[in-house]
Scaffold this active site. Structure first.
Site, PDB file in Angstrom:
ATOM      1  N   HIS C  70      36.701  46.225  35.589  1.00  0.00           N
ATOM      2  CA  HIS C  70      37.593  45.309  36.321  1.00  0.00           C
ATOM      3  C   HIS C  70      36.738  44.299  37.085  1.00  0.00           C
ATOM      4  O   HIS C  70      36.358  44.511  38.233  1.00  0.00           O
ATOM      5  CB  HIS C  70      38.499  46.101  37.277  1.00  0.00           C
ATOM      6  CG  HIS C  70      39.622  45.281  37.841  1.00  0.00           C
ATOM      7  ND1 HIS C  70      40.867  45.799  38.073  1.00  0.00           N
ATOM      8  CD2 HIS C  70      39.695  43.979  38.212  1.00  0.00           C
ATOM      9  CE1 HIS C  70      41.670  44.850  38.570  1.00  0.00           C
ATOM     10  NE2 HIS C  70      40.964  43.733  38.668  1.00  0.00           N
ATOM     11  N   HIS C  72      36.066  39.936  37.739  1.00  0.00           N
ATOM     12  CA  HIS C  72      36.538  38.557  37.562  1.00  0.00           C
ATOM     13  C   HIS C  72      35.315  37.666  37.407  1.00  0.00           C
ATOM     14  O   HIS C  72      34.560  37.478  38.365  1.00  0.00           O
ATOM     15  CB  HIS C  72      37.376  38.119  38.770  1.00  0.00           C
ATOM     16  CG  HIS C  72      38.627  38.933  38.925  1.00  0.00           C
ATOM     17  ND1 HIS C  72      39.810  38.608  38.312  1.00  0.00           N
ATOM     18  CD2 HIS C  72      38.872  40.086  39.608  1.00  0.00           C
ATOM     19  CE1 HIS C  72      40.745  39.511  38.624  1.00  0.00           C
ATOM     20  NE2 HIS C  72      40.195  40.420  39.402  1.00  0.00           N
ATOM     21  N   LEU C  73      35.108  37.160  36.207  1.00  0.00           N
ATOM     22  CA  LEU C  73      33.934  36.296  35.972  1.00  0.00           C
ATOM     23  C   LEU C  73      34.259  34.823  36.196  1.00  0.00           C
ATOM     24  O   LEU C  73      33.371  33.994  36.204  1.00  0.00           O
ATOM     25  CB  LEU C  73      33.375  36.528  34.565  1.00  0.00           C
ATOM     26  CG  LEU C  73      32.730  37.897  34.344  1.00  0.00           C
ATOM     27  CD1 LEU C  73      32.235  38.035  32.907  1.00  0.00           C
ATOM     28  CD2 LEU C  73      31.580  38.139  35.318  1.00  0.00           C
ATOM     29  N   ARG C  74      35.539  34.535  36.354  1.00  0.00           N
ATOM     30  CA  ARG C  74      36.012  33.190  36.774  1.00  0.00           C
ATOM     31  C   ARG C  74      35.848  32.088  35.733  1.00  0.00           C
ATOM     32  O   ARG C  74      36.397  31.005  35.911  1.00  0.00           O
ATOM     33  CB  ARG C  74      35.329  32.741  38.074  1.00  0.00           C
ATOM     34  CG  ARG C  74      35.490  33.693  39.244  1.00  0.00           C
ATOM     35  CD  ARG C  74      36.935  33.866  39.655  1.00  0.00           C
ATOM     36  NE  ARG C  74      37.065  34.601  40.915  1.00  0.00           N
ATOM     37  CZ  ARG C  74      38.118  35.307  41.257  1.00  0.00           C
ATOM     38  NH1 ARG C  74      39.163  35.396  40.435  1.00  0.00           N
ATOM     39  NH2 ARG C  74      38.164  35.927  42.412  1.00  0.00           N
ATOM     40  N   ASN C 104      42.492  36.122  34.386  1.00  0.00           N
ATOM     41  CA  ASN C 104      43.065  35.091  35.264  1.00  0.00           C
ATOM     42  C   ASN C 104      42.102  33.932  35.512  1.00  0.00           C
ATOM     43  O   ASN C 104      41.728  33.617  36.625  1.00  0.00           O
ATOM     44  CB  ASN C 104      43.557  35.688  36.586  1.00  0.00           C
ATOM     45  CG  ASN C 104      42.470  36.401  37.367  1.00  0.00           C
ATOM     46  OD1 ASN C 104      41.436  36.758  36.816  1.00  0.00           O
ATOM     47  ND2 ASN C 104      42.693  36.589  38.659  1.00  0.00           N
ATOM     48  N   HIS C 242      43.106  49.258  40.516  1.00  0.00           N
ATOM     49  CA  HIS C 242      42.818  49.284  41.967  1.00  0.00           C
ATOM     50  C   HIS C 242      43.830  50.058  42.824  1.00  0.00           C
ATOM     51  O   HIS C 242      44.556  49.477  43.621  1.00  0.00           O
ATOM     52  CB  HIS C 242      42.615  47.882  42.519  1.00  0.00           C
ATOM     53  CG  HIS C 242      43.552  46.808  42.007  1.00  0.00           C
ATOM     54  ND1 HIS C 242      44.902  46.904  42.107  1.00  0.00           N
ATOM     55  CD2 HIS C 242      43.295  45.612  41.400  1.00  0.00           C
ATOM     56  CE1 HIS C 242      45.452  45.806  41.593  1.00  0.00           C
ATOM     57  NE2 HIS C 242      44.501  45.017  41.150  1.00  0.00           N
ATOM     58  N   ASP C 315      36.345  45.591  40.903  1.00  0.00           N
ATOM     59  CA  ASP C 315      37.298  44.511  41.192  1.00  0.00           C
ATOM     60  C   ASP C 315      36.542  43.334  41.815  1.00  0.00           C
ATOM     61  O   ASP C 315      36.996  42.699  42.766  1.00  0.00           O
ATOM     62  CB  ASP C 315      38.453  44.961  42.096  1.00  0.00           C
ATOM     63  CG  ASP C 315      39.619  43.950  42.059  1.00  0.00           C
ATOM     64  OD1 ASP C 315      39.509  42.934  41.338  1.00  0.00           O
ATOM     65  OD2 ASP C 315      40.619  44.184  42.757  1.00  0.00           O
ATOM     66  N   HIS C 319      34.434  34.431  45.394  1.00  0.00           N
ATOM     67  CA  HIS C 319      35.072  33.191  45.829  1.00  0.00           C
ATOM     68  C   HIS C 319      34.031  32.280  46.457  1.00  0.00           C
ATOM     69  O   HIS C 319      33.008  32.751  46.975  1.00  0.00           O
ATOM     70  CB  HIS C 319      36.166  33.477  46.856  1.00  0.00           C
ATOM     71  CG  HIS C 319      37.408  34.047  46.264  1.00  0.00           C
ATOM     72  ND1 HIS C 319      38.214  33.346  45.399  1.00  0.00           N
ATOM     73  CD2 HIS C 319      37.969  35.278  46.386  1.00  0.00           C
ATOM     74  CE1 HIS C 319      39.234  34.107  45.036  1.00  0.00           C
ATOM     75  NE2 HIS C 319      39.109  35.289  45.609  1.00  0.00           N
TER      76      HIS C 319
HETATM   77 ZN   LIG Z   1      44.570  43.098  40.628  1.00  0.00          ZN
END
Ligand SMILES: [Zn+2]
Lengths: 307, 180, 435
Positions: C70, C72-74, C104, C242, C315, C319
């Site tokens: 899980h 986020h590599l963006r 996402n 999560h 997770d 940012h």
């Molecule tokens: Zn989530």
């Protein structure tokens, strides 16, 4: 005796001694406002910026008068929090302000914690003039000052705070202050206006006005934010006011010498009936007078002289 | 150890105040338009005592005011310990009055400068006179007292403390050498 | 070229292994694990030394390359927050050899072309294996399903609308059935958005004191319960992302006890921090689901201990400062996690919640099984993905030294114990931090 922190961010951070110091100092300032020349040279050459991200003529005016009566240069900056650039405004404004080197920055913001963020970013003294639903320390201080003036003490009293507790910074600051000073605080409102676990702040909770104000010394009515109803948080103003409006009948449940307070502006006939707002129990105008004195005291204690 | 020396005892203080009371009457040709304003805190008690003496001599009730000069001080910026703010209470108009400003010790003159600024914010007195129990010299401003209990030449290392019954439980003036 | 790791403690839960052994890597694969694996002929010692790289890892622990299912590599779309390159560097530095990345992005990974783009880009970075997770619904808007079969062919390993729940229960049902028919899981971000609307932290005493609108536990619990009900009805493969609440742990535990094929993950911050971390309005501790109370933290820990929660995933939600250095309620949700995940998880071993073997299982074989990848094991013949851990290395989190572009960590300045000191992917050393 002086204040520990460079900022006044909330009542939670103040000690009982600090609260007493502020109240005593403010009491001395009352006299200045009664003079023909309502101005003393104490803060000559100092600059106070009123940074208001949320409209509030009352609080801003009160701070402005306080600063001016101490001979400080006061500058008002109103910024609107547009939904697009939100946070950028605060950080950019803070950096610009820092460069102008004022002595104190008074900030009002709709977001809880905005003054704390500003206090971390700049070296100047920050005074929180209300942040979201978090704290409104100067309001609580002027409330306590008014209570002390009328009752001779802020301890051992029963104080009911009635209204939308969940969204009220006035309620939170007063809960911290009054419980610290040794009074018993009762909060009341319909269930959706009582935030979760508030009893852990040391208050008694009621969902009905009659129980809440029974035998109390002070009733603090909160302003109902009309936009909350638009958000469908409660069913109707009509219903609210028929069950939670303080009026000539239900006030008899309180102590005979009960005092009625309101942070203003009042929605007459919604949270408080006009005859009560303007009647003998009401000390709402004293609150306004004391507001200037408390703000003078804070400016004096924070920037009047070396820290 | 600090060295202490009593330079004026209770009788001395009382005799000085009596003399000052007579001098005030003499200089002002009576008590007409006269008022007393004591500077917090020592001056307040001395003003009250002077009032009693003037009353017993002349049989009139003179108005007495209290002045806190904290907000007018020019050394706030420098003061390390912020002075506790006291109340000012002048419950009568100063316009066209003869004001006798009362303080315990006259030193640099800065307190008196602040007091005069404050008084002028309250109105327009006809004249302002100054009565002090001790004048220890070392003036930094062109200010002099009209009525002095005792001239006490002192060194800058010494401090002069006026102790009064009303706040210290004893009447005496002590000189302390801080340099010891 | 051969690589030989000698003297280390090898822990591989996929084959019940925990022993001091050598690992020999040849042609990017695990060639042999055993004692004294390398026996060079005496006469060719010199030439052997040239063709074999021997690394002494005495006192260290070697495990199958860690998997973060899980992340986020963006990229594509939010390269200012993170790129596949910087995310891969952060992953390798955190001891990970495989990352499954959430869809996402912008555009959302809802079509073959985005999945392929991510795979291609990750391959050229060549630091960690990247496995795209594709969206459940087009643009993750919750209205129409994506092309699961096509996306699977392109390389997607699971489906999720993470960041948002699948609000429409009928769509969730179809997604579960469809994915399950392909042997794949739906990873559910469980949040009833009516209940959480406007909230920026956990609802409770702290949110009441701070005057911030809260996200109640029931926002998570309600959707966990719904998804379990749908999964039970359809018999499909459901993975709960999560887990942060005591209620969710209880629901998952009960469902598993009934025999459901249900899996679940939590992230290190949910077993490390409570909502007290938000007292100073620290936006770096603002995350969704929010940091909960001590009771929830203890329940999550218990869920890990008893196997209710199968996986620890970071997770990782990097940012930019512009997303975080704003008023608390306007700040983005998320914690940068790849480089602190292992050290925080090792605390569970110190605290006696998990054995080292259980912890490694939750970071290797378990996630590998859920996302169907041939990883998480040191069996002979598989790709040589290995993480070497110094369990006693003391270090301090310094956000300015993180490889991730996201500096949004609530652990800045905190002392950590235990660290990946070598990350090997396909037999190549991708990260090395030897003392
Ligand atoms: Zn989530």
């Amino acid at each position: 005796m002086k204040l520990t922190n460079k900022d006044i961010l909330g009542i939670k951070e103040l000690s009982v001694d600090e609260i007493n110091l502020i109240l005593d100092t403010a009491a001395s300032f009352i006299e200045v406002s009664t003079r023909e020349i309502k101005k003393v040279p104490t803060l000559r050459g100092k600059t106070v910026v009123n940074l208001f991200f949320e409209a509030s003529t009352r609080t801003r005016t009160s701070f402005e008068i306080a600063g001016k009566r101490l001979s400080a240069d006061t500058i008002n900056i109103s910024a609107t929090t547009s939904s697009v650039v939100k946070g950028e405004t605060l950080i950019d404004t803070a950096r610009n302000l820092e460069a102008m080197n004022p002595d104190a920055i008074v900030i009002r913001h709709s977001a809880a914690g905005a003054p704390h963020m500003l206090a971390r970013m700049v070296k100047q003294s920050i005074i929180n003039a209300g942040d979201g639903a978090h704290e409104h320390p100067t309001q609580a201080l002027l409330d306590m000052m008014t209570i002390k003036e009328k009752k001779g003490t802020v301890s051992g009293l029963k104080v009911a705070i009635v209204g939308d507790i969940a969204h009220s910074r006035v309620a939170r600051s007063n809960i911290y202050g009054l419980t610290k000073m040794g009074s018993h605080v009762i909060v009341a409102g319909p269930a959706m206006m009582i935030p979760r676990d508030i009893a852990r702040m040391g208050v008694t909770v009621y969902n009905n006005l009659a129980e809440a104000i029974k035998d109390v010394d002070i009733i603090m009515m909160l302003r109902i934010q009309l936009e909350r109803q638009q958000q469908k948080i409660f069913p109707s103003l009509r219903e609210y006011s028929s069950y939670f409006c303080l009026n000539r009948q239900n006030i008899k449940l309180a102590k005979e010498d009960v005092l009625v307070m309101h942070p203003g502006p009042i929605n007459r006939g919604i949270e408080i009936s006009p005859d009560i707002a303007d009647g003998p129990y009401s000390i709402i105008l004293d609150q306004v007078t004391n507001g200037v004195a408390v703000r003078m005291a804070l400016l004096y204690l924070l920037i009047g002289g070396q820290r | 150890m600090q060295q202490k020396k009593v330079v004026m005892d209770a009788d001395g203080i009382d005799r000085s105040l009596t003399r000052i009371a007579y001098e005030i009457l003499e200089k002002n040709k009576g008590t007409e338009e006269l008022c007393l304003v004591g500077i917090r805190t020592g001056g307040v008690f001395l003003a009250e005592r002077l009032k009693k003496k003037l009353t017993s001599i002349e049989g009139v009730d003179l108005p007495v005011g209290i002045l806190d000069i904290t907000l007018y001080r020019d050394d706030l910026r420098l003061a390390n310990k912020k002075p506790m703010l006291g109340k000012t209470d002048i419950p009568f108009s100063l316009d066209n009055r003869k004001v006798v400003l009362v303080d315990d010790v006259l030193f640099t003159g800065r307190t008196i400068r602040a007091a005069m600024d404050a008084l002028i914010d309250f109105g327009r007195p006809k004249l302002i006179e100054l009565a002090v129990l001790i004048d220890r010299g070392h003036r930094e401003l062109p200010i002099r007292a009209d009525f002095v209990g005792m001239n006490l030449p002192s060194s800058l290392w010494e401090s002069v403390v006026v102790k009064l019954m009303e706040k210290n439980g004893v009447d005496e003036v002590v000189i302390e050498d801080d340099n010891q | 070229m051969k690589l030989l790791l000698t003297g280390g403690r090898i822990i591989d839960p996929s084959q019940g292994l925990d022993a001091n052994l050598d690992i020999l890597i040849e042609n990017g694969k695990i060639a042999e694990i055993g004692k004294n694996v390398h026996k060079p002929k005496t006469d060719s010692r010199k030439s052997a030394a040239r063709e074999i790289n021997i690394v002494d890892i005495s006192g260290m622990i070697a495990v199958p390359g860690l998997i973060d299912m899980h992340t986020h590599l963006r990229e594509p779309g939010f390269e200012y927050k993170e790129t596949i390159q910087t995310g891969s560097e952060a992953g390798a530095a955190g001891g990970f050899t495989s990352l499954a990345c959430m869809p996402n992005t912008n555009p959302v990974n809802d079509t073959r072309s985005v999945t392929e783009y991510i795979k291609r880009n990750a391959a050229s970075c060549n630091l960690v294996n990247v496995y795209p997770i594709a969206a459940v619904s087009m643009e993750s808007e919750g209205t129409s399903l994506t092309e699961f079969m096509d996306l699977k062919d392109a390389g997607a390993v699971a489906f999720s609308d993470d960041g948002k729940p699948v609000t429409n229960s009928a769509l969730m049902r179809r997604a579960l059935e469809y994915a399950s028919s392909l042997g794949m899981s739906i990873i559910s971000h469980c949040e009833d958005t009516c209940l959480s609307h406007g909230g920026s932290m956990n609802e409770g005493f702290v949110s009441t004191e701070l005057g911030l609108q809260g996200i109640p536990n029931i926002a998570e619990d309600a959707i966990v319960a719904r998804d379990i009900i749908i999964a039970e009805y359809t018999g499909a493969l459901l993975h709960i992302a999560h887990v942060s609440t005591a209620g969710a742990v209880r629901l998952i535990r009960n469902a598993k006890a009934r025999g459901l094929r249900l899996t679940a993950e939590t992230a290190p911050h949910y077993f490390t921090l409570t909502d007290e971390a938000l007292r100073e309005f620290d936006t770096c501790a603002k995350v969704n689901p929010p940091l909960r109370t001590l009771e929830d933290v203890n329940a999550v820990r218990e869920g890990l201990r008893d196997g209710t929660i199968d996986v620890i995933a970071s997770d990782h939600a990097p940012h930019a400062s512009t997303d975080k250095e704003v008023e608390f309620e306007y700040a983005s949700f998320g914690i940068t996690g790849l480089e602190t995940s292992l050290a925080l998880s090792l605390r569970l071993v110190d605290d006696g919640i998990l054995t080292l073997g259980q912890l490694i299982l939750g970071m290797t074989a378990n996630p590998a099984r859920i996302v169907n990848i041939p990883k998480g094991t040191l069996k002979t013949g598989v790709d040589a993905d290995i993480t070497v851990i110094d369990p006693n290395r003391n270090w301090t989190v310094d956000r300015d030294r993180l490889r991730s572009k996201g500096k949004n960590t609530p652990f800045h300045g905190q002392a950590m114990k235990g660290k990946a000191i070598m990350t090997i992917m396909g037999g190549e050393i991708k990260y090395r931090d030897l003392p």
